[in-house]
Design a protein around this motif. Structure first.
Motif, PDB file in Angstrom:
ATOM      1  N   PRO A  95      52.285  25.686 -14.026  1.00  0.00           N
ATOM      2  CA  PRO A  95      52.209  26.448 -15.280  1.00  0.00           C
ATOM      3  C   PRO A  95      53.611  26.774 -15.815  1.00  0.00           C
ATOM      4  N   LEU A  96      53.792  26.585 -17.103  1.00  0.00           N
ATOM      5  CA  LEU A  96      55.113  26.776 -17.711  1.00  0.00           C
ATOM      6  C   LEU A  96      55.689  28.174 -17.481  1.00  0.00           C
ATOM      7  N   PRO A  97      54.920  29.256 -17.610  1.00  0.00           N
ATOM      8  CA  PRO A  97      55.521  30.582 -17.368  1.00  0.00           C
ATOM      9  C   PRO A  97      56.078  30.732 -15.939  1.00  0.00           C
ATOM     10  N   VAL A  98      55.348  30.252 -14.952  1.00  0.00           N
ATOM     11  CA  VAL A  98      55.827  30.320 -13.559  1.00  0.00           C
ATOM     12  C   VAL A  98      57.079  29.476 -13.417  1.00  0.00           C
ATOM     13  N   PHE A  99      57.061  28.275 -13.987  1.00  0.00           N
ATOM     14  CA  PHE A  99      58.208  27.378 -13.973  1.00  0.00           C
ATOM     15  C   PHE A  99      59.441  28.079 -14.537  1.00  0.00           C
ATOM     16  N   LEU A 100      59.301  28.663 -15.718  1.00  0.00           N
ATOM     17  CA  LEU A 100      60.441  29.295 -16.378  1.00  0.00           C
ATOM     18  C   LEU A 100      61.012  30.454 -15.570  1.00  0.00           C
ATOM     19  N   ILE A 101      60.151  31.275 -14.999  1.00  0.00           N
ATOM     20  CA  ILE A 101      60.615  32.425 -14.217  1.00  0.00           C
ATOM     21  C   ILE A 101      61.395  31.968 -12.993  1.00  0.00           C
ATOM     22  N   LEU A 102      60.833  31.026 -12.223  1.00  0.00           N
ATOM     23  CA  LEU A 102      61.489  30.595 -10.992  1.00  0.00           C
ATOM     24  C   LEU A 102      62.777  29.824 -11.263  1.00  0.00           C
ATOM     25  N   VAL A 103      62.762  28.983 -12.273  1.00  0.00           N
ATOM     26  CA  VAL A 103      63.975  28.237 -12.625  1.00  0.00           C
ATOM     27  C   VAL A 103      65.059  29.205 -13.098  1.00  0.00           C
ATOM     28  N   PHE A 104      64.685  30.184 -13.917  1.00  0.00           N
ATOM     29  CA  PHE A 104      65.662  31.169 -14.399  1.00  0.00           C
ATOM     30  C   PHE A 104      66.290  31.927 -13.232  1.00  0.00           C
ATOM     31  N   ILE A 105      65.490  32.320 -12.265  1.00  0.00           N
ATOM     32  CA  ILE A 105      66.019  33.043 -11.102  1.00  0.00           C
ATOM     33  C   ILE A 105      67.012  32.168 -10.342  1.00  0.00           C
ATOM     34  N   GLY A 106      66.617  30.930 -10.042  1.00  0.00           N
ATOM     35  CA  GLY A 106      67.492  30.032  -9.289  1.00  0.00           C
ATOM     36  C   GLY A 106      68.788  29.732 -10.014  1.00  0.00           C
ATOM     37  N   LYS A 107      68.693  29.426 -11.284  1.00  0.00           N
ATOM     38  CA  LYS A 107      69.887  29.082 -12.060  1.00  0.00           C
ATOM     39  C   LYS A 107      70.744  30.319 -12.304  1.00  0.00           C
ATOM     40  N   GLY A 108      70.097  31.458 -12.512  1.00  0.00           N
ATOM     41  CA  GLY A 108      70.842  32.705 -12.689  1.00  0.00           C
ATOM     42  C   GLY A 108      71.646  33.072 -11.452  1.00  0.00           C
ATOM     43  N   ILE A 109      71.040  32.916 -10.284  1.00  0.00           N
ATOM     44  CA  ILE A 109      71.765  33.213  -9.036  1.00  0.00           C
ATOM     45  C   ILE A 109      72.942  32.268  -8.871  1.00  0.00           C
ATOM     46  N   ARG A 110      72.751  30.991  -9.200  1.00  0.00           N
ATOM     47  CA  ARG A 110      73.852  30.022  -9.100  1.00  0.00           C
ATOM     48  C   ARG A 110      75.026  30.446  -9.985  1.00  0.00           C
ATOM     49  N   TYR A 111      74.750  30.816 -11.237  1.00  0.00           N
ATOM     50  CA  TYR A 111      75.816  31.241 -12.145  1.00  0.00           C
ATOM     51  C   TYR A 111      76.441  32.562 -11.688  1.00  0.00           C
ATOM     52  N   LEU A 112      75.646  33.449 -11.141  1.00  0.00           N
ATOM     53  CA  LEU A 112      76.160  34.718 -10.626  1.00  0.00           C
ATOM     54  C   LEU A 112      77.128  34.481  -9.466  1.00  0.00           C
ATOM     55  N   VAL A 113      76.778  33.592  -8.561  1.00  0.00           N
ATOM     56  CA  VAL A 113      77.656  33.263  -7.434  1.00  0.00           C
ATOM     57  C   VAL A 113      78.944  32.617  -7.945  1.00  0.00           C
ATOM     58  N   LEU A 114      78.826  31.731  -8.916  1.00  0.00           N
ATOM     59  CA  LEU A 114      79.998  31.082  -9.502  1.00  0.00           C
ATOM     60  C   LEU A 114      80.907  32.119 -10.169  1.00  0.00           C
ATOM     61  N   ALA A 115      80.310  33.058 -10.889  1.00  0.00           N
ATOM     62  CA  ALA A 115      81.100  34.108 -11.534  1.00  0.00           C
ATOM     63  C   ALA A 115      81.793  34.994 -10.505  1.00  0.00           C
ATOM     64  N   ALA A 116      81.078  35.356  -9.452  1.00  0.00           N
ATOM     65  CA  ALA A 116      81.669  36.196  -8.395  1.00  0.00           C
ATOM     66  C   ALA A 116      82.832  35.469  -7.729  1.00  0.00           C
ATOM     67  N   ALA A 117      82.672  34.186  -7.485  1.00  0.00           N
ATOM     68  CA  ALA A 117      83.757  33.397  -6.876  1.00  0.00           C
ATOM     69  C   ALA A 117      84.959  33.321  -7.816  1.00  0.00           C
ATOM     70  N   THR A 118      84.691  33.160  -9.085  1.00  0.00           N
ATOM     71  CA  THR A 118      85.775  33.075 -10.074  1.00  0.00           C
ATOM     72  C   THR A 118      86.535  34.383 -10.139  1.00  0.00           C
ATOM     73  N   ILE A 119      85.828  35.483 -10.189  1.00  0.00           N
ATOM     74  CA  ILE A 119      86.460  36.802 -10.295  1.00  0.00           C
ATOM     75  C   ILE A 119      87.247  37.119  -9.023  1.00  0.00           C
ATOM     76  N   SER A 120      86.731  36.718  -7.874  1.00  0.00           N
ATOM     77  CA  SER A 120      87.425  37.042  -6.617  1.00  0.00           C
ATOM     78  C   SER A 120      88.712  36.230  -6.442  1.00  0.00           C
ATOM     79  N   VAL A 121      88.823  35.102  -7.135  1.00  0.00           N
ATOM     80  CA  VAL A 121      90.014  34.263  -7.029  1.00  0.00           C
ATOM     81  C   VAL A 121      91.147  34.826  -7.877  1.00  0.00           C
ATOM     82  N   VAL A 122      90.804  35.458  -9.006  1.00  0.00           N
ATOM     83  CA  VAL A 122      91.870  35.959  -9.902  1.00  0.00           C
ATOM     84  C   VAL A 122      92.298  37.359  -9.573  1.00  0.00           C
TER      85      VAL A 122
END
Length: 145
Positions: A118-145
């Protein structure tokens, strides 16, 4: 001051990067974070929404795969799609949390469409996974500078 072009560019890059077409959005996000001119929460939200909606394109392709499968432009081979379907049948909707992976992530999102997640379930789970990936990338970027 709100810079629409920066956010629109990030959204576009994140959207295309999540489709079956090759592109990277991480470098743009890191570059925008490093300027220290933009809201971190805004950047993360825009990238996550863009990437999730791009993945939805793959879901729709999966839903209509029978008409696309033999097209020359269709980059997911039958072998990759078969493997993704096996993976998806084994791990179910939770495999969508890994849709951000550079290898196999696109195929999982196509498989979700083929297998009628179902599209709503798809969107929620994909958003969570992709959001966590970007959050980790942002945290790594901030910790380097």
């Amino acid at each position: 001051m709100f810079d629409f072009a920066a956010y629109a560019g990030l959204f576009s890059a994140a959207f295309v990067a999540a489709t079956i077409f090759p592109m990277q959005s991480e470098a743009i996000l890191v570059g925008l974070i490093l300027t220290d001119r933009y809201s971190l929460a805004g950047l993360l939200l825009v990238a996550s929404v863009g990437n999730t909606l791009g993945a939805a394109v793959n879901w729709f392709i999966g839903r209509g795969i029978e008409q696309f499968r033999d097209s020359r432009w269709f980059p997911v081979t039958q072998e990759k799609l078969d493997r993704a379907q096996v993976w998806y049948r084994k791990y179910g909707k939770w495999s969508l949390l890994l849709s951000w992976l550079p290898i196999g992530g696109d195929a999982v999102t196509v498989a979700a469409g083929v297998l009628k997640e179902p599209l709503p379930v798809f969107l929620i789970l994909v958003f969570i996974g992709k959001g966590i990936r970007y959050l980790v990338l942002a945290a790594a970027t901030i910790s380097v500078v």
